[in-house]
Scaffold this motif. Sequence first.
Motif, PDB file in Angstrom:
ATOM      1  N   ARG A 231       0.872  -1.171   0.000  1.00  0.00           N
ATOM      2  CA  ARG A 231       0.000   0.000   0.000  1.00  0.00           C
ATOM      3  C   ARG A 231       0.909   1.220   0.000  1.00  0.00           C
ATOM      4  N   ASP A 271       1.740  -5.820   4.917  1.00  0.00           N
ATOM      5  CA  ASP A 271       1.073  -4.568   5.272  1.00  0.00           C
ATOM      6  C   ASP A 271       1.902  -3.733   6.236  1.00  0.00           C
ATOM      7  N   VAL A 273       1.415   0.437   8.527  1.00  0.00           N
ATOM      8  CA  VAL A 273       0.503   1.524   8.867  1.00  0.00           C
ATOM      9  C   VAL A 273       1.242   2.506   9.764  1.00  0.00           C
ATOM     10  N   THR A 338      -3.147  -8.041   7.367  1.00  0.00           N
ATOM     11  CA  THR A 338      -3.493  -6.616   7.457  1.00  0.00           C
ATOM     12  C   THR A 338      -3.288  -6.139   8.881  1.00  0.00           C
ATOM     13  N   GLN A 340      -4.287  -2.578  11.188  1.00  0.00           N
ATOM     14  CA  GLN A 340      -4.991  -1.293  11.262  1.00  0.00           C
ATOM     15  C   GLN A 340      -4.713  -0.662  12.623  1.00  0.00           C
ATOM     16  N   SER A 403      -7.473  -7.449   3.692  1.00  0.00           N
ATOM     17  CA  SER A 403      -7.695  -6.010   3.523  1.00  0.00           C
ATOM     18  C   SER A 403      -8.796  -5.481   4.436  1.00  0.00           C
ATOM     19  N   THR A 405     -10.425  -2.950   7.064  1.00  0.00           N
ATOM     20  CA  THR A 405     -10.245  -1.504   7.245  1.00  0.00           C
ATOM     21  C   THR A 405     -11.104  -1.026   8.407  1.00  0.00           C
ATOM     22  N   TYR A 406     -10.449  -0.372   9.351  1.00  0.00           N
ATOM     23  CA  TYR A 406     -11.101   0.192  10.532  1.00  0.00           C
ATOM     24  C   TYR A 406     -11.622   1.581  10.189  1.00  0.00           C
ATOM     25  N   SER A 483      -8.476  -7.127  -2.157  1.00  0.00           N
ATOM     26  CA  SER A 483      -8.640  -5.916  -1.354  1.00  0.00           C
ATOM     27  C   SER A 483      -9.980  -5.272  -1.634  1.00  0.00           C
ATOM     28  N   GLN A 485     -11.912  -1.207  -0.792  1.00  0.00           N
ATOM     29  CA  GLN A 485     -11.672   0.155  -0.329  1.00  0.00           C
ATOM     30  C   GLN A 485     -12.944   0.971  -0.526  1.00  0.00           C
ATOM     31  N   TYR A 526      -5.584  -0.310  -4.714  1.00  0.00           N
ATOM     32  CA  TYR A 526      -6.210   0.790  -3.991  1.00  0.00           C
ATOM     33  C   TYR A 526      -6.226   2.019  -4.890  1.00  0.00           C
TER      34      TYR A 526
END
Length: 530
Positions: A231, A271, A273, A338, A340, A403, A405-406, A483, A485, A526
Motif C-alpha cells: 500500500r 502490510d 501503517v 493486514t 490497522q 484487507s 479496514t477500521y 482488497s 476500499q 487501492y
Amino acid sequence: MRRKTVFTGIVLTLAVCFAGCGAQEGQEQESAGQGQEMTEEELEEERDRIREIYDVDNQSEIREELDAEKGQKAYTSDDMLVEYDPFGTNTQSLYVYFQTETPVSVSCTVHVEDESIPDYTQQLTEDSSYQLEHECQVIGLVPDMENEITFTLTETDGQTEEKTITYDMGSLRGKEEVQLETEEGDSGEELEEGLYVVLGNDSDELDFMYYYDNNGILRGEVPIIGYRSHRILFSDDGMYFSISETKLARMDELGQVTAVYDLGQYELHHDYVFDDDGNILILATDTEQDSVEDVVVRLNVTDGTVDEVLDLGDLFGAYKETCVENSDGDLDWMHINTIQWMGDGQVLFSSRETSSIIKIKDLYSAPAVEYMISDPAVWADTEWADLVLEKSGDFASQGGQYSITYVKDESLPEGQYYLYMFNNNIGVSETRPDFDWSVIDGIQSEAVDGTTSYYYKYLVDETSGSYELVESFELPYSGYVSSVQEIGDNVMADSGMQGIWGEYDSEDDLIRSFTMEKESFIYRVYKYEL
C-alpha cells in the motif's frame, strides 16, 4: 480570456537515466523487457539498475544537477525546463520547471492521437494555490507515442493561458498492458476520482507499481527492486511504500527517493501503517526464528531504527504449539495479512490462517488480546474462547479475509466502529489441517475453483461485546489475496486471483470493472489521488 501557445519544450538528459527513456534518446533506448523475453542475465542487469534508483546518494546527485540547471537561465512558460523521468521512479513522467511573471495555478492535459486513449488531466499546483515558481512531475505519458502536453495557467482573476509541448515517449520498462479490458456495469453512477494503483502483479521478472486511470489506461510505471508494494502511506514529507522484502522507500512529489529503510533480519509481509507518532508498524517475519508472518516491527522514519514490538507467539503460544508446517515447510500458523491502527496503542490484525480479526491493546507497553471476531468454532476449547465477540444476527462468518479496514465514525455511540473487508470466503488452514471449516455456511475449500467472495462490513460494539453484518454483496471469487476500499460513495474491490477489480456504487451495483493480465494474482488495488 484564453490564450494558447504551442512550442516544443527543451528536453535535457541528465548524467543518470535509469528508465526505459523516451524522447530523442529514448526512442533508441527501449527497455530490455518490453515486448521480448529477457535472459536471467539481462534480468539481473535490469534489477541492478533499479537498485541504483533506490540509492539516496544517486538521487541527491540528480537533484543537485537539476538545481544547477535551473540556475543556468531564466526558464519561463515559453521556454520550460523539461526532463524525462530524471529520478527513474516513473517511466511515464516528466520533470518540468518554469517561472511566471504573475501568480498562477497550473494543471495539464496529456493527449495522444490514438482516439481509443482519452486525454488525461492532472492538477499540478497543490490546492489550486497561485505561485510564481513552478516545479512539478507530470505523469501519464503514453508509451511509444507522441504525447502533447497542454499546461493551463490560471491567474487569480480566472484568466487562463495554455502552453503546449510535445514529447515522444519510448517503450515501457515492463510488459504490462497500456489499455486494460474494461466492462461497464449496470450502474449509472460515476467513478470516483483518482488512479487505481496495482500493488503486486507478482512476476518472475521485474516488479512494479502500476497506475491506471478510470478508462483503464496506464498512467504510471514505478519500478521496485522486488517482491511487491503493499500500500502507499502519505505524509507531509512524501509517500512511503515497500520496494523489496526488506526495504521501504520515501518518495517526494517530484519523484525523488529521499530515504530508503532497511529492516535487517525482518522480512516485510503484506502490510504497514502509521502510528500516532508517525512511526510505521510493519507486519514481518523474523528470519531468526522458526515461524513466519507473525511479528510486528516499528520503523522510526526519522532515524531509520527498527525494533520488534510484538511476537504473536508470545500471546498465542499454546495455540502455536498445536500447528504444523505448511506444504512449503513454513510454520505460517497465523498469516497476518493486514494491520490497522486504532490509536492509543490499539491495533487490529487480520489472520488468514484462523479466519480471525484480532484486537490487541497496549501494543507498546503490555500487549494483550482484547477480543477477536471469528466463528466461535475456531477457538472452541481453547483459552481464548471467551474472547470471541458475539455475533448479532444470522450470517456466515468471514473466511480467510484480506484487507480489513477500521472506520471510526463520529456519529456512532462511544465504543462502536465500522470494519469492512474482502471476505475471501475460503476455509483452508494448512497449519491446522484437521479443522472442519464447513462449520461456516457456504465457505469454499479451493483457492481457485470457488464460486463467490464478498464485501463485508461489520458494525462492532465493544461495549456490548458484539458485532453485526450491516452490508454485504457478492464479488468475483478469490481464495487468497485481494482488497476492498471505500472511496467516496463507492466501493472498489480487487479479486486478486482473477486479476479483476471494479468499482461499485452505493446500491452495490457495478459501475465499471477492469481485467489485467497476470502471472499469478493481483495482490491489492487501492485508489489514490496522486
